[in-house]
Enzyme design. Structure first.
Site, short mmCIF file in Angstrom:
data_model
loop_
_atom_site.label_atom_id
_atom_site.label_comp_id
_atom_site.label_asym_id
_atom_site.label_seq_id
_atom_site.Cartn_x
_atom_site.Cartn_y
_atom_site.Cartn_z
N LYS A 64 -45.29 -43.85 18.82
CA LYS A 64 -45.48 -45.27 19.12
C LYS A 64 -46.56 -45.80 18.18
CE LYS A 64 -47.56 -48.18 21.17
NZ LYS A 64 -48.22 -49.30 20.42
N GLU A 99 -61.61 -46.45 25.78
CA GLU A 99 -61.13 -47.12 26.99
C GLU A 99 -59.66 -46.76 27.27
OE1 GLU A 99 -61.22 -51.24 26.10
OE2 GLU A 99 -60.34 -51.83 28.02
N GLY A 153 -58.08 -44.27 25.86
CA GLY A 153 -58.02 -42.81 25.99
C GLY A 153 -58.14 -42.38 27.45
N GLU A 183 -58.27 -38.59 20.09
CA GLU A 183 -59.23 -38.84 19.01
C GLU A 183 -59.70 -40.27 19.21
OE1 GLU A 183 -60.77 -40.28 16.01
OE2 GLU A 183 -58.98 -39.83 14.82
N CYS A 210 -63.09 -44.73 12.67
CA CYS A 210 -63.70 -44.11 13.84
C CYS A 210 -64.98 -43.38 13.46
CB CYS A 210 -62.72 -43.19 14.53
SG CYS A 210 -61.84 -42.13 13.40
N GLU A 221 -68.99 -49.26 19.99
CA GLU A 221 -68.25 -49.25 18.73
C GLU A 221 -67.84 -50.68 18.39
OE1 GLU A 221 -64.24 -47.39 18.60
OE2 GLU A 221 -65.05 -46.31 16.88
P1 NAI Z 1 -56.21 -49.42 21.49
O1 NAI Z 1 -56.84 -48.16 21.93
O2 NAI Z 1 -55.82 -50.43 22.52
O3 NAI Z 1 -54.87 -49.11 20.63
C1 NAI Z 1 -54.54 -47.88 20.03
C2 NAI Z 1 -53.09 -47.54 20.35
O4 NAI Z 1 -52.95 -47.39 21.75
C3 NAI Z 1 -52.08 -48.61 19.94
O5 NAI Z 1 -50.88 -47.99 19.53
C4 NAI Z 1 -51.84 -49.35 21.25
O6 NAI Z 1 -50.58 -49.98 21.31
C5 NAI Z 1 -51.91 -48.21 22.24
N1 NAI Z 1 -52.25 -48.60 23.62
C6 NAI Z 1 -52.99 -49.66 24.03
N2 NAI Z 1 -53.06 -49.68 25.36
C7 NAI Z 1 -52.34 -48.63 25.83
C8 NAI Z 1 -52.05 -48.12 27.12
N3 NAI Z 1 -52.50 -48.71 28.22
N4 NAI Z 1 -51.30 -47.00 27.20
C9 NAI Z 1 -50.85 -46.38 26.11
N5 NAI Z 1 -51.08 -46.83 24.86
C10 NAI Z 1 -51.83 -47.93 24.71
O7 NAI Z 1 -57.15 -50.09 20.43
P2 NAI Z 1 -57.22 -51.63 20.01
O8 NAI Z 1 -57.12 -52.49 21.23
O9 NAI Z 1 -56.25 -51.87 18.94
O10 NAI Z 1 -58.68 -51.69 19.41
C11 NAI Z 1 -59.79 -51.83 20.28
C12 NAI Z 1 -60.94 -50.97 19.83
O11 NAI Z 1 -60.55 -49.61 19.87
C13 NAI Z 1 -61.42 -51.18 18.43
O12 NAI Z 1 -62.30 -52.24 18.32
C14 NAI Z 1 -62.08 -49.87 18.15
O13 NAI Z 1 -63.37 -49.87 18.69
C15 NAI Z 1 -61.25 -48.87 18.90
N6 NAI Z 1 -60.28 -48.18 18.02
C16 NAI Z 1 -60.58 -46.92 17.60
C17 NAI Z 1 -59.76 -46.27 16.72
C18 NAI Z 1 -60.06 -44.90 16.22
O14 NAI Z 1 -59.66 -44.55 15.13
N7 NAI Z 1 -60.72 -44.07 17.00
C19 NAI Z 1 -58.56 -46.90 16.18
C20 NAI Z 1 -58.29 -48.21 16.74
C21 NAI Z 1 -59.14 -48.81 17.61
#
Ligand code: NAI
Ligand code: MG
Length: 504
Positions: A201, A257, A259, A276, A311, A408
């Site tokens: 996904k 969050e 995660g 991760e 990250c 972050e």
């Molecule tokens: P997110 O954690 O919401 O999104 C990452 C992935 O998870 C996307 O594919 C999204 O569609 C999916 N996702 C979102 N909610 C979900 C749920 N309830 N169940 C299953 N999958 C879900 O991150 P977002 O909202 O794009 O970014 C928010 C913050 O997250 C950023 O500001 C950053 O701090 C952090 N982040 C960290 C990353 C890293 O590499 N560790 C990468 C992206 C965001």
């Protein structure tokens, strides 16, 4: 399609223009299909906010179909019966096809994500295709062990005992938008090497390169159902995948969050979980750094690379008191020289953040810092009024309790604090719920090792930053995650160990 005029203006390669026009389907069981609901969602050019195209909005029903295809391919398909060498050759071929199409893939990645073409071409793509080449070699090297067992309650017993390393099964992979292809590669490479089947996904902000990768995987000979790609939103498609009872393992990269939500969703069938997550990495410069100018450039790169959407971004800078002003001024000077613009313009150094949501999030942190009384040495606000640009920012006069120091931000934003004592420094550096990466710049070899040991983080860089390799394990301590990606260690997340005991 309404996106056509925007596409023409973008001046993309003919291959990408053609691809974008067909990027509106899901990959399920080797076929490109519409979402069950028929719904689509837009993907934007973050430099302008214009819609590039619309992709299929996969949902619970599509996840169900994709998981069923992955299960069938895992239990019955040719994937199960082919040799490890055949599997390895297919994985290698994926890397080769990425190499063949490297310029187009880089352009597509830069357009969808906002990063510069140069970063996509010279960092994302080489690392992503290498992840497949590296894991191709592992397919034939996944081995169990033999064990000299003694069985104290069976006197005179004679047994041959060994373990098999078997694929964990159907894997759900949920990936973010900051390095879309690379995150897909880090997850798909080991899953395929281990013999798993996958439902991927991609992030809703950046679905395009994963879909193009899907085409290349079919061309490479990945059998139907082995990799399924369901584009869509996290709360719907992602959540259904994480909760699905017939998924054996879920691998996630994204926010801490979400995660935690993944862990909860996985509890239903106790599927395996690897995570991760975020980071707030300390980057420490001592006055005896081997080359202070180099350390300053390294520190600027650590936080501003990929617009801070990393990250591992080195977002908390600690510089020894006597060089603090010099370091902060040096980084700020470099920040001011960064040219912001459209990632596909050749003279752009830094593109926009990925989305309007991220723009709001990052500027929200800048406002919080302002309210808390920090000093902005440079930057501090949105850049321009079109697209999602933020000025490279350096803040001082911060305290460890402030949200800008603890949370972050995921933008080009640095908080800098002076230190004078090594022990106090370690306490400050480790004073975070995260533990993904950390760095130290010093000539003193004992100090470098002492600090590397003291850091509670999954990666430590000494006199360098952002050095990654397929052969190195990567992952987090504390709330930065569970498990390690890349290297042989990643395979542990995609295999089960089965002990077999034979009475002789
Ligand atoms: P997110 O954690 O919401 O999104 C990452 C992935 O998870 C996307 O594919 C999204 O569609 C999916 N996702 C979102 N909610 C979900 C749920 N309830 N169940 C299953 N999958 C879900 O991150 P977002 O909202 O794009 O970014 C928010 C913050 O997250 C950023 O500001 C950053 O701090 C952090 N982040 C960290 C990353 C890293 O590499 N560790 C990468 C992206 C965001
Ligand atoms: Mg989110």
């Amino acid at each position: 399609m309404t996106a056509a005029p925007v596409l023409e203006k973008l001046n993309l390669s003919a291959a990408n223009t053609a691809f974008i026009k067909r990027a509106s389907k899901l990959l399920i069981n080797g076929e490109w299909v519409h979402s069950a609901s028929g719904k689509t969602f837009p993907t934007y050019n973050p430099a302008t906010g214009e819609v590039i195209t619309r992709c299929a909005e996969g949902d619970k029903e599509d996840i169900k179909r994709a998981v069923a295809a992955a299960r069938e391919a895992f239990e019955k398909g040719p994937w199960k019966t082919m040799t490890a060498a055949e599997r390895g050759r297919i994985i290698w071929k994926i890397g080769d096809l990425m190499l063949e199409h490297i310029d187009d893939l880089a352009e597509l990645e830069a357009l969808d994500n906002g990063k510069t073409r140069s970063v996509a071409r010279h960092v994302d793509l080489p690392l992503a295709l290498d992840a497949f080449h590296y894991m191709a070699g592992w397919a034939t090297k996944i081995c169990g062990q033999t064990f000299p067992i003694s069985v104290p309650y069976v006197p005179g017993g004679n047994f041959h005992a060994f373990s098999l390393r078997e694929p964990v099964g159907v894997v759900g992979q949920i990936i973010p938008w900051n390095f879309p292809l690379l995150m897909a590669a880090w997850k798909l490479g080991p899953a395929l090497a281990a013999g798993c089947t996958v439902v991927l996904k991609p992030a809703e902000q950046t679905p395009l390169t994963a879909l193009r990768l899907g085409e290349l995987m079919i061309e490479a000979g990945v059998p139907p159902g082995v990799v399924n790609i369901v584009t869509g939103y996290g709360e719907t498609a992602g959540a259904s995948l994480a909760a699905h009872d017939d998924v054996d393992k879920v691998a996630f990269t994204g926010s801490t969050e979400v995660g935690k939500l993944i862990v909860q969703a996985a509890a239903g069938n106790l599927k395996k979980v690897s995570l991760e997550l975020g980071g707030k990495s300390p980057n420490v410069i001592f006055k005896d750094a081997p080359d202070l100018a180099g350390a300053i450039t390294g520190a600027a790169n650590a936080v501003f690379f990929n617009h801070g959407q990393c990250c591992v971004a080195g977002t908390r800078l600690y510089a020894e008191k006597s060089v603090f002003d010099q370091v902060v001024d040096g980084i700020s000077e470099q920040a001011q020289k960064i040219k912001l613009g459209f990632g596909l313009d050749p003279d752009t150094d830094m593109g926009p953040l990925v989305s309007e949501e991220q723009l709001a999030r990052v500027t929200g942190y800048l406002d919080a810092g302002r309210r808390d009384g920090v000093e902005f040495v440079t930057g501090g606000k949105r850049f321009g009024d079109r697209g999602y640009f933020v000025e490279p920012t350096v803040m001082t006069k911060t305290k460890n309790t402030m949200s800008v120091v603890q949370e972050e931000i995921f933008g080009p934003v640095l908080v800098a604090q002076p230190f004078s004592d090594e022990e106090e420094l370690i306490n400050m550096a480790n004073d975070t719920t995260y533990g993904l990466a950390a760095a130290v710049w010093t000539k003193d070899i004992s100090r470098a090792h002492r600090i590397a040991k003291a850091y509670r983080a999954g990666t430590v860089w000494v006199n360098c930053y952002n050095i990654f390799d397929s052969a190195l394990p990567f992952g987090g301590y504390k709330q930065s995650g569970w498990g390690r990606e890349m290297s042989g260690e990643a395979l542990e997340l995609y295999t089960e160990s089965k002990a077999v005991i034979v009475a002789l």
